[in-house]
Motif scaffolding. Sequence first.
Motif, PDB file in Angstrom:
ATOM      1  N   SER A  86       0.857  -1.194   0.000  1.00 38.88           N
ATOM      2  CA  SER A  86       0.000   0.000   0.000  1.00 38.88           C
ATOM      3  C   SER A  86       0.891   1.240   0.000  1.00 38.88           C
ATOM      4  O   SER A  86       2.107   1.132   0.200  1.00 38.88           O
ATOM      5  CB  SER A  86      -0.901   0.021   1.247  1.00 38.88           C
ATOM      6  N   GLY A  87       0.263   2.388  -0.180  1.00 40.72           N
ATOM      7  CA  GLY A  87       1.016   3.633  -0.108  1.00 40.72           C
ATOM      8  C   GLY A  87       1.601   3.831   1.285  1.00 40.72           C
ATOM      9  O   GLY A  87       2.756   4.248   1.431  1.00 40.72           O
ATOM     10  N   ILE A  91       5.588   4.271   2.620  1.00 45.00           N
ATOM     11  CA  ILE A  91       6.120   5.340   3.471  1.00 45.00           C
ATOM     12  C   ILE A  91       6.755   4.758   4.738  1.00 45.00           C
ATOM     13  O   ILE A  91       7.888   5.084   5.094  1.00 45.00           O
ATOM     14  CB  ILE A  91       5.009   6.359   3.802  1.00 45.00           C
ATOM     15  N   THR A 115      -0.070   9.693   7.112  1.00 43.80           N
ATOM     16  CA  THR A 115       1.361  10.007   7.125  1.00 43.80           C
ATOM     17  C   THR A 115       1.679  10.876   8.340  1.00 43.80           C
ATOM     18  O   THR A 115       2.664  10.658   9.049  1.00 43.80           O
ATOM     19  CB  THR A 115       1.754  10.756   5.835  1.00 43.80           C
ATOM     20  N   GLU A 155       5.106  16.063   0.422  1.00 39.43           N
ATOM     21  CA  GLU A 155       4.109  15.647  -0.540  1.00 39.43           C
ATOM     22  C   GLU A 155       3.840  16.898  -1.371  1.00 39.43           C
ATOM     23  O   GLU A 155       3.569  17.953  -0.803  1.00 39.43           O
ATOM     24  CB  GLU A 155       2.866  15.345   0.298  1.00 39.43           C
ATOM     25  N   ASN A 159      -2.011  16.770   0.056  1.00 39.60           N
ATOM     26  CA  ASN A 159      -3.367  16.256   0.229  1.00 39.60           C
ATOM     27  C   ASN A 159      -3.936  16.786   1.530  1.00 39.60           C
ATOM     28  O   ASN A 159      -3.354  16.504   2.571  1.00 39.60           O
ATOM     29  CB  ASN A 159      -3.293  14.718   0.273  1.00 39.60           C
ATOM     30  N   ALA A 186       1.985  10.675  -4.968  1.00 40.51           N
ATOM     31  CA  ALA A 186       0.681  10.053  -5.214  1.00 40.51           C
ATOM     32  C   ALA A 186      -0.231  10.914  -6.084  1.00 40.51           C
ATOM     33  O   ALA A 186      -0.956  10.395  -6.927  1.00 40.51           O
ATOM     34  CB  ALA A 186      -0.013   9.743  -3.883  1.00 40.51           C
ATOM     35  N   PHE A 187      -0.212  12.228  -5.872  1.00 42.42           N
ATOM     36  CA  PHE A 187      -1.167  13.084  -6.585  1.00 42.42           C
ATOM     37  C   PHE A 187      -0.812  13.260  -8.057  1.00 42.42           C
ATOM     38  O   PHE A 187      -1.688  13.448  -8.882  1.00 42.42           O
ATOM     39  CB  PHE A 187      -1.272  14.459  -5.900  1.00 42.42           C
ATOM     40  N   THR A 208      -2.535   2.668  -5.193  1.00 41.49           N
ATOM     41  CA  THR A 208      -3.985   2.534  -5.027  1.00 41.49           C
ATOM     42  C   THR A 208      -4.742   3.633  -5.772  1.00 41.49           C
ATOM     43  O   THR A 208      -5.889   3.448  -6.169  1.00 41.49           O
ATOM     44  CB  THR A 208      -4.331   2.666  -3.523  1.00 41.49           C
ATOM     45  N   LYS A 209      -4.111   4.761  -5.917  1.00 38.57           N
ATOM     46  CA  LYS A 209      -4.794   5.942  -6.448  1.00 38.57           C
ATOM     47  C   LYS A 209      -4.726   5.915  -7.978  1.00 38.57           C
ATOM     48  O   LYS A 209      -5.321   5.063  -8.584  1.00 38.57           O
ATOM     49  CB  LYS A 209      -4.181   7.206  -5.845  1.00 38.57           C
ATOM     50  N   GLY A 219      -1.908  -0.805  -3.406  1.00 40.28           N
ATOM     51  CA  GLY A 219      -0.509  -1.046  -3.741  1.00 40.28           C
ATOM     52  C   GLY A 219       0.299   0.195  -3.438  1.00 40.28           C
ATOM     53  O   GLY A 219      -0.249   1.284  -3.251  1.00 40.28           O
TER      54      GLY A 219
HETATM   55  C1  PLP Z   1      -3.766   7.613  -0.239  1.00 36.81           C
HETATM   56  C2  PLP Z   1      -2.500   8.267   0.022  1.00 36.81           C
HETATM   57  C3  PLP Z   1      -1.507   7.603   0.748  1.00 36.81           C
HETATM   58  C4  PLP Z   1      -1.699   6.219   1.315  1.00 36.81           C
HETATM   59  O1  PLP Z   1      -1.878   5.244   0.314  1.00 36.81           O
HETATM   60  P1  PLP Z   1      -2.627   3.857   0.597  1.00 36.81           P
HETATM   61  O2  PLP Z   1      -2.418   3.102  -0.671  1.00 36.81           O
HETATM   62  O3  PLP Z   1      -4.053   4.175   0.892  1.00 36.81           O
HETATM   63  O4  PLP Z   1      -1.970   3.222   1.775  1.00 36.81           O
HETATM   64  C5  PLP Z   1      -0.310   8.266   0.971  1.00 36.81           C
HETATM   65  N1  PLP Z   1      -0.111   9.512   0.490  1.00 36.81           N
HETATM   66  C6  PLP Z   1      -1.044  10.168  -0.228  1.00 36.81           C
HETATM   67  C7  PLP Z   1      -0.737  11.524  -0.732  1.00 36.81           C
HETATM   68  C8  PLP Z   1      -2.269   9.573  -0.484  1.00 36.81           C
HETATM   69  O5  PLP Z   1      -3.201  10.253  -1.169  1.00 36.81           O
END
Ligand code: PLP
Length: 392
Positions: A86-87, A91, A115, A155, A159, A186-187, A208-209, A219
Amino acid sequence: MSDERRYHPKTLAVRAGSEATGYREHSEALFLTSSFTFDTAAQGARIFAKEEAGYLYARFTNPTVTMFEDRYAALEGAEAAMGVASGMSAIFTTLLALLDQGDRVVCAREVFGSTYLLVEQILPRWGIRPTFVPLGDLDAWRDALKTPTKLVLVETPSNPTLEVVDLSALAEIVHAAGALMVVDNAFCTPALQRPLAHGADLTVTSATKFIDGQGRVLGGVIAGSEALVRGPILSLCRTTGPTLSAFNAWVLLKSLETLPVRMAAHCDHAEAVAAALALRGDLEAVTYPGLPSYRHRDIVQKQMSRAGALVTMDVGSRARAMAVLDRLALFSRTANLGDTRSIVTHPASTTHSRMTPEARLAAGVSEGLVRLAIGLEDPRDLVADLAQALDG
Ligand SMILES: *Cc1c(COP(=O)(O)O)cnc(C)c1O
Protein backbone atom coordinates in the motif's frame (compact mmCIF):
# COMPACT_ATOMS: atom_id res chain seq x y z
CA MET A 1 12.94 -3.83 -23.69
CA SER A 2 16.55 -2.78 -24.22
CA ASP A 3 17.83 0.79 -24.19
CA GLU A 4 14.83 2.20 -22.32
CA ARG A 5 16.28 5.70 -22.05
CA ARG A 6 15.64 6.24 -25.78
CA TYR A 7 11.88 6.03 -25.43
CA HIS A 8 9.26 8.56 -24.41
CA PRO A 9 7.02 8.00 -21.36
CA LYS A 10 3.97 6.76 -23.31
CA THR A 11 6.11 4.09 -24.92
CA LEU A 12 7.72 3.11 -21.61
CA ALA A 13 4.28 2.86 -19.98
CA VAL A 14 3.26 0.23 -22.52
CA ARG A 15 6.53 -1.56 -23.19
CA ALA A 16 9.03 -1.23 -20.32
CA GLY A 17 9.67 -4.08 -17.93
CA SER A 18 7.93 -6.75 -19.98
CA GLU A 19 9.43 -10.22 -19.81
CA ALA A 20 7.81 -13.15 -21.62
CA THR A 21 8.15 -16.78 -20.56
CA GLY A 22 8.90 -19.66 -22.95
CA TYR A 23 5.23 -19.66 -23.96
CA ARG A 24 5.76 -16.34 -25.77
CA GLU A 25 2.60 -14.81 -24.23
CA HIS A 26 1.96 -11.26 -25.46
CA SER A 27 0.22 -9.91 -22.34
CA GLU A 28 2.30 -10.21 -19.17
CA ALA A 29 1.80 -13.36 -17.09
CA LEU A 30 0.44 -13.46 -13.56
CA PHE A 31 2.62 -15.73 -11.41
CA LEU A 32 0.46 -16.97 -8.53
CA THR A 33 3.08 -19.01 -6.73
CA SER A 34 4.47 -18.60 -3.23
CA SER A 35 7.85 -20.12 -4.02
CA PHE A 36 10.14 -21.22 -6.85
CA THR A 37 11.86 -24.60 -7.15
CA PHE A 38 15.56 -25.43 -7.50
CA ASP A 39 16.84 -28.01 -10.01
CA THR A 40 19.32 -29.22 -7.42
CA ALA A 41 20.12 -28.56 -3.77
CA ALA A 42 23.34 -26.90 -4.88
CA GLN A 43 21.41 -24.49 -7.12
CA GLY A 44 19.20 -23.52 -4.16
CA ALA A 45 22.32 -22.73 -2.15
CA ARG A 46 23.80 -20.68 -5.02
CA ILE A 47 20.61 -18.62 -5.46
CA PHE A 48 20.40 -17.94 -1.72
CA ALA A 49 24.08 -16.95 -1.75
CA LYS A 50 23.34 -14.61 -4.69
CA GLU A 51 25.96 -16.47 -6.79
CA GLU A 52 23.22 -17.24 -9.29
CA ALA A 53 20.22 -15.10 -10.25
CA GLY A 54 16.83 -16.67 -9.60
CA TYR A 55 13.50 -16.31 -7.88
CA LEU A 56 13.20 -17.77 -4.40
CA TYR A 57 10.13 -16.93 -2.42
CA ALA A 58 7.30 -14.52 -3.17
CA ARG A 59 7.66 -12.46 0.02
CA PHE A 60 10.47 -10.64 -1.77
CA THR A 61 10.66 -11.88 -5.37
CA ASN A 62 7.98 -12.60 -7.96
CA PRO A 63 8.28 -12.08 -11.75
CA THR A 64 4.94 -10.23 -12.03
CA VAL A 65 5.95 -7.88 -9.22
CA THR A 66 9.36 -7.40 -10.88
CA MET A 67 7.70 -6.42 -14.18
CA PHE A 68 5.59 -3.82 -12.36
CA GLU A 69 8.66 -2.49 -10.53
CA ASP A 70 10.76 -2.25 -13.70
CA ARG A 71 8.01 -0.50 -15.67
CA TYR A 72 7.37 1.92 -12.80
CA ALA A 73 11.10 2.65 -12.43
CA ALA A 74 11.33 3.45 -16.15
CA LEU A 75 8.47 5.94 -15.85
CA GLU A 76 9.84 7.56 -12.69
CA GLY A 77 13.35 7.75 -14.20
CA ALA A 78 14.65 5.68 -11.29
CA GLU A 79 17.41 3.07 -11.21
CA ALA A 80 15.17 0.77 -9.18
CA ALA A 81 11.69 0.46 -7.71
CA MET A 82 10.18 -1.75 -5.03
CA GLY A 83 6.49 -2.65 -5.01
CA VAL A 84 4.79 -2.92 -1.61
CA ALA A 85 1.30 -3.58 -0.25
CA SER A 86 0.00 0.00 0.00
CA GLY A 87 1.02 3.63 -0.11
CA MET A 88 1.32 3.70 3.68
CA SER A 89 3.56 0.62 3.64
CA ALA A 90 5.76 2.40 1.06
CA ILE A 91 6.12 5.34 3.47
CA PHE A 92 6.51 3.26 6.64
CA THR A 93 8.99 0.86 5.04
CA THR A 94 11.10 3.70 3.68
CA LEU A 95 11.21 5.47 7.05
CA LEU A 96 11.97 2.30 8.98
CA ALA A 97 14.68 1.23 6.53
CA LEU A 98 16.52 4.56 6.64
CA LEU A 99 16.08 5.78 10.22
CA ASP A 100 17.81 4.69 13.39
CA GLN A 101 16.77 5.16 16.97
CA GLY A 102 16.95 8.82 17.95
CA ASP A 103 17.18 10.17 14.39
CA ARG A 104 15.38 13.35 13.45
CA VAL A 105 12.79 13.60 10.68
CA VAL A 106 11.49 16.85 9.24
CA CYS A 107 8.10 16.44 7.62
CA ALA A 108 5.86 18.86 5.77
CA ARG A 109 2.90 19.99 7.87
CA GLU A 110 0.53 19.47 4.94
CA VAL A 111 0.59 15.71 4.42
CA PHE A 112 -1.88 12.85 4.11
CA GLY A 113 -3.63 12.19 7.45
CA SER A 114 -2.11 8.73 8.03
CA THR A 115 1.36 10.01 7.13
CA TYR A 116 0.99 12.75 9.72
CA LEU A 117 -0.06 10.24 12.40
CA LEU A 118 2.75 7.84 11.47
CA VAL A 119 5.37 10.55 11.85
CA GLU A 120 3.78 12.22 14.86
CA GLN A 121 2.69 9.20 16.91
CA ILE A 122 4.33 5.96 15.72
CA LEU A 123 7.93 7.02 15.00
CA PRO A 124 8.44 8.59 18.48
CA ARG A 125 8.18 5.05 19.90
CA TRP A 126 11.67 4.56 18.48
CA GLY A 127 12.83 7.93 19.78
CA ILE A 128 12.54 9.40 16.28
CA ARG A 129 11.58 13.00 16.89
CA PRO A 130 9.60 14.72 14.14
CA THR A 131 9.49 18.38 13.31
CA PHE A 132 6.74 19.75 11.06
CA VAL A 133 7.37 22.60 8.63
CA PRO A 134 4.94 24.54 6.38
CA LEU A 135 5.46 22.91 2.98
CA GLY A 136 6.11 25.97 0.85
CA ASP A 137 8.18 28.00 3.36
CA LEU A 138 11.84 27.52 2.30
CA ASP A 139 13.12 29.73 5.16
CA ALA A 140 11.35 27.49 7.65
CA TRP A 141 12.99 24.45 6.01
CA ARG A 142 16.42 26.15 6.24
CA ASP A 143 15.79 26.85 9.93
CA ALA A 144 14.54 23.36 10.71
CA LEU A 145 17.51 21.76 8.97
CA LYS A 146 20.06 23.64 11.11
CA THR A 147 19.57 20.79 13.60
CA PRO A 148 21.10 17.52 12.33
CA THR A 149 18.43 15.64 10.38
CA LYS A 150 18.40 12.26 8.68
CA LEU A 151 15.39 12.53 6.41
CA VAL A 152 12.88 14.99 4.97
CA LEU A 153 9.41 13.91 3.86
CA VAL A 154 7.14 16.04 1.65
CA GLU A 155 4.11 15.65 -0.54
CA THR A 156 3.64 18.01 -3.50
CA PRO A 157 0.94 18.90 -4.30
CA SER A 158 -0.25 18.15 -0.78
CA ASN A 159 -3.37 16.26 0.23
CA PRO A 160 -5.88 17.87 0.45
CA THR A 161 -4.73 21.51 0.43
CA LEU A 162 -2.89 21.39 -2.94
CA GLU A 163 0.09 23.31 -1.65
CA VAL A 164 3.34 22.87 -3.60
CA VAL A 165 7.04 23.22 -2.86
CA ASP A 166 9.84 23.98 -5.31
CA LEU A 167 11.48 20.54 -5.33
CA SER A 168 14.92 21.53 -6.65
CA ALA A 169 15.19 24.48 -4.24
CA LEU A 170 14.21 22.25 -1.33
CA ALA A 171 16.57 19.47 -2.47
CA GLU A 172 19.47 21.92 -2.35
CA ILE A 173 18.65 22.87 1.25
CA VAL A 174 18.10 19.25 2.30
CA HIS A 175 21.31 17.97 0.72
CA ALA A 176 23.38 20.85 2.12
CA ALA A 177 22.19 19.66 5.54
CA GLY A 178 23.26 16.08 4.72
CA ALA A 179 19.72 14.68 4.80
CA LEU A 180 17.77 12.51 2.37
CA MET A 181 14.70 13.87 0.58
CA VAL A 182 11.67 11.60 0.15
CA VAL A 183 8.74 12.81 -1.96
CA ASP A 184 5.22 11.36 -1.92
CA ASN A 185 4.23 11.43 -5.61
CA ALA A 186 0.68 10.05 -5.21
CA PHE A 187 -1.17 13.08 -6.59
CA CYS A 188 0.88 13.47 -9.77
CA THR A 189 2.35 10.04 -10.51
CA PRO A 190 5.39 10.02 -12.80
CA ALA A 191 3.03 10.88 -15.68
CA LEU A 192 2.89 14.49 -14.41
CA GLN A 193 5.92 14.93 -12.14
CA ARG A 194 9.27 13.16 -11.74
CA PRO A 195 10.70 14.28 -8.38
CA LEU A 196 13.97 12.36 -8.81
CA ALA A 197 14.83 14.63 -11.75
CA HIS A 198 14.40 17.60 -9.37
CA GLY A 199 16.75 16.27 -6.70
CA ALA A 200 14.63 13.90 -4.61
CA ASP A 201 16.44 10.79 -3.36
CA LEU A 202 13.34 8.60 -3.26
CA THR A 203 9.68 8.74 -4.25
CA VAL A 204 6.96 6.92 -2.34
CA THR A 205 3.69 6.55 -4.20
CA SER A 206 0.34 5.03 -3.39
CA ALA A 207 -0.45 2.85 -6.42
CA THR A 208 -3.99 2.53 -5.03
CA LYS A 209 -4.79 5.94 -6.45
CA PHE A 210 -4.03 6.97 -10.06
CA ILE A 211 -1.70 4.05 -10.85
CA ASP A 212 -4.57 1.57 -10.53
CA GLY A 213 -6.88 4.39 -11.49
CA GLN A 214 -10.01 2.27 -11.31
CA GLY A 215 -10.50 1.86 -7.56
CA ARG A 216 -9.77 -1.87 -7.41
CA VAL A 217 -6.57 -2.78 -5.56
CA LEU A 218 -4.17 -1.45 -2.94
CA GLY A 219 -0.51 -1.05 -3.74
CA GLY A 220 2.50 1.15 -3.16
CA VAL A 221 5.87 1.71 -4.76
CA ILE A 222 9.23 3.12 -3.64
CA ALA A 223 11.61 4.37 -6.36
CA GLY A 224 15.14 5.75 -6.38
CA SER A 225 18.76 4.71 -6.58
CA GLU A 226 19.79 1.06 -6.80
CA ALA A 227 21.86 1.61 -3.64
CA LEU A 228 18.87 2.68 -1.51
CA VAL A 229 16.10 0.57 -3.06
CA ARG A 230 18.04 -2.69 -3.50
CA GLY A 231 19.99 -1.98 -0.29
CA PRO A 232 18.33 -1.08 3.01
CA ILE A 233 14.77 -0.97 1.61
CA LEU A 234 14.79 -4.41 -0.03
CA SER A 235 16.59 -5.84 2.97
CA LEU A 236 13.91 -4.54 5.38
CA CYS A 237 11.07 -5.69 3.09
CA ARG A 238 12.56 -9.17 2.71
CA THR A 239 12.61 -9.61 6.46
CA THR A 240 9.37 -7.85 7.45
CA GLY A 241 7.06 -8.75 4.52
CA PRO A 242 5.04 -5.68 3.39
CA THR A 243 4.76 -7.54 0.07
CA LEU A 244 2.80 -6.42 -2.97
CA SER A 245 0.65 -9.40 -3.99
CA ALA A 246 1.31 -10.78 -7.47
CA PHE A 247 -2.33 -10.29 -8.41
CA ASN A 248 -2.28 -6.63 -7.41
CA ALA A 249 1.06 -6.16 -9.18
CA TRP A 250 -0.45 -7.61 -12.37
CA VAL A 251 -3.45 -5.24 -12.17
CA LEU A 252 -1.11 -2.30 -11.56
CA LEU A 253 1.31 -3.35 -14.31
CA LYS A 254 -1.51 -3.38 -16.85
CA SER A 255 -2.84 -0.07 -15.49
CA LEU A 256 0.53 1.61 -16.05
CA GLU A 257 0.00 1.09 -19.79
CA THR A 258 -2.85 3.62 -19.79
CA LEU A 259 -1.48 5.93 -17.06
CA PRO A 260 -0.25 8.74 -19.38
CA VAL A 261 -3.47 8.87 -21.41
CA ARG A 262 -5.66 8.60 -18.32
CA MET A 263 -3.76 11.36 -16.51
CA ALA A 264 -4.10 13.66 -19.53
CA ALA A 265 -7.88 13.14 -19.53
CA HIS A 266 -8.08 13.60 -15.72
CA CYS A 267 -6.25 16.91 -16.11
CA ASP A 268 -8.48 18.10 -19.01
CA HIS A 269 -11.58 17.36 -16.94
CA ALA A 270 -10.22 18.91 -13.73
CA GLU A 271 -9.31 22.09 -15.64
CA ALA A 272 -12.91 22.37 -16.88
CA VAL A 273 -14.37 21.81 -13.41
CA ALA A 274 -11.98 24.25 -11.71
CA ALA A 275 -12.68 26.94 -14.33
CA ALA A 276 -16.44 26.57 -13.81
CA LEU A 277 -16.14 26.71 -10.00
CA ALA A 278 -13.83 29.74 -10.16
CA LEU A 279 -16.61 31.69 -11.92
CA ARG A 280 -18.99 31.28 -8.96
CA GLY A 281 -19.30 34.06 -6.42
CA ASP A 282 -20.46 31.94 -3.48
CA LEU A 283 -17.28 30.01 -2.60
CA GLU A 284 -14.64 31.09 -0.06
CA ALA A 285 -11.93 29.58 -2.25
CA VAL A 286 -11.37 27.39 -5.27
CA THR A 287 -7.91 25.82 -5.46
CA TYR A 288 -6.45 24.11 -8.49
CA PRO A 289 -2.76 24.32 -9.45
CA GLY A 290 -3.82 24.97 -13.05
CA LEU A 291 -5.93 28.07 -12.36
CA PRO A 292 -4.39 31.46 -13.21
CA SER A 293 -5.27 32.53 -9.63
CA TYR A 294 -3.13 29.75 -8.12
CA ARG A 295 -0.45 31.22 -5.82
CA HIS A 296 2.55 29.25 -7.10
CA ARG A 297 2.01 28.96 -10.84
CA ASP A 298 5.78 29.34 -11.37
CA ILE A 299 6.54 26.22 -9.30
CA VAL A 300 3.79 24.23 -11.02
CA GLN A 301 5.14 25.19 -14.44
CA LYS A 302 8.67 24.31 -13.41
CA GLN A 303 8.12 20.78 -12.12
CA MET A 304 4.68 19.51 -13.19
CA SER A 305 3.72 18.83 -16.82
CA ARG A 306 0.00 19.27 -15.99
CA ALA A 307 -1.90 20.42 -12.90
CA GLY A 308 -3.46 17.11 -11.83
CA ALA A 309 -6.95 15.84 -11.07
CA LEU A 310 -7.59 17.26 -7.60
CA VAL A 311 -9.63 20.42 -7.10
CA THR A 312 -10.75 21.83 -3.77
CA MET A 313 -13.41 24.34 -2.85
CA ASP A 314 -14.13 25.94 0.50
CA VAL A 315 -17.90 26.22 0.73
CA GLY A 316 -17.77 28.21 3.98
CA SER A 317 -18.93 25.80 6.69
CA ARG A 318 -19.11 22.15 7.68
CA ALA A 319 -22.93 22.25 7.42
CA ARG A 320 -22.87 23.51 3.83
CA ALA A 321 -20.11 21.04 2.92
CA MET A 322 -22.19 18.13 4.24
CA ALA A 323 -25.28 19.37 2.38
CA VAL A 324 -23.35 19.77 -0.89
CA LEU A 325 -21.95 16.24 -0.53
CA ASP A 326 -25.45 14.85 -0.01
CA ARG A 327 -26.91 16.70 -3.01
CA LEU A 328 -24.22 15.56 -5.46
CA ALA A 329 -25.73 12.87 -7.66
CA LEU A 330 -22.85 11.84 -9.93
CA PHE A 331 -19.85 12.17 -7.59
CA SER A 332 -19.18 9.18 -5.32
CA ARG A 333 -19.00 10.00 -1.62
CA THR A 334 -15.92 8.05 -0.54
CA ALA A 335 -12.47 8.66 0.91
CA ASN A 336 -10.50 7.38 -2.07
CA LEU A 337 -9.17 9.40 -5.03
CA GLY A 338 -7.65 8.64 -8.41
CA ASP A 339 -10.54 6.67 -9.88
CA THR A 340 -12.31 6.79 -13.25
CA ARG A 341 -15.33 7.83 -11.16
CA SER A 342 -15.26 11.34 -9.73
CA ILE A 343 -15.11 11.40 -5.94
CA VAL A 344 -16.11 13.98 -3.36
CA THR A 345 -14.61 13.97 0.14
CA HIS A 346 -15.01 16.14 3.23
CA PRO A 347 -11.48 15.84 4.71
CA ALA A 348 -12.24 17.40 8.13
CA SER A 349 -14.77 14.66 8.98
CA THR A 350 -13.03 11.73 7.24
CA THR A 351 -9.39 11.50 6.07
CA HIS A 352 -8.19 14.15 8.54
CA SER A 353 -10.67 13.50 11.38
CA ARG A 354 -8.09 11.80 13.61
CA MET A 355 -6.03 15.00 13.78
CA THR A 356 -6.85 17.55 16.47
CA PRO A 357 -8.90 20.55 15.20
CA GLU A 358 -5.84 22.78 15.78
CA ALA A 359 -3.47 20.53 13.79
CA ARG A 360 -6.11 20.28 11.08
CA LEU A 361 -6.47 24.04 10.76
CA ALA A 362 -2.68 24.50 10.77
CA ALA A 363 -2.57 22.03 7.87
CA GLY A 364 -5.14 24.13 6.02
CA VAL A 365 -8.01 21.68 6.36
CA SER A 366 -10.90 24.03 7.10
CA GLU A 367 -14.38 22.84 8.10
CA GLY A 368 -15.84 23.91 4.76
CA LEU A 369 -13.13 22.36 2.60
CA VAL A 370 -14.43 19.92 -0.02
CA ARG A 371 -12.01 17.80 -2.05
CA LEU A 372 -12.94 16.78 -5.57
CA ALA A 373 -10.99 14.03 -7.33
CA ILE A 374 -12.05 14.47 -10.91
CA GLY A 375 -12.63 11.29 -12.89
CA LEU A 376 -13.15 10.35 -16.49
CA GLU A 377 -16.87 11.13 -16.87
CA ASP A 378 -17.80 13.93 -19.31
CA PRO A 379 -16.76 17.13 -17.50
CA ARG A 380 -19.99 18.85 -18.63
CA ASP A 381 -21.96 16.37 -16.50
CA LEU A 382 -19.63 16.97 -13.54
CA VAL A 383 -19.97 20.76 -13.82
CA ALA A 384 -23.77 20.46 -13.98
CA ASP A 385 -23.85 18.16 -10.94
CA LEU A 386 -21.70 20.57 -8.92
CA ALA A 387 -23.87 23.53 -9.97
CA GLN A 388 -27.09 21.88 -8.79
CA ALA A 389 -25.47 20.72 -5.52
CA LEU A 390 -24.07 24.19 -4.74
CA ASP A 391 -27.27 26.03 -5.76
CA GLY A 392 -29.62 23.58 -4.02
C1 PLP B 1 -3.77 7.61 -0.24
C2 PLP B 1 -2.50 8.27 0.02
C3 PLP B 1 -1.51 7.60 0.75
C4 PLP B 1 -1.70 6.22 1.31
O1 PLP B 1 -1.88 5.24 0.31
P1 PLP B 1 -2.63 3.86 0.60
O2 PLP B 1 -2.42 3.10 -0.67
O3 PLP B 1 -4.05 4.17 0.89
O4 PLP B 1 -1.97 3.22 1.78
C5 PLP B 1 -0.31 8.27 0.97
N1 PLP B 1 -0.11 9.51 0.49
C6 PLP B 1 -1.04 10.17 -0.23
C7 PLP B 1 -0.74 11.52 -0.73
C8 PLP B 1 -2.27 9.57 -0.48
O5 PLP B 1 -3.20 10.25 -1.17
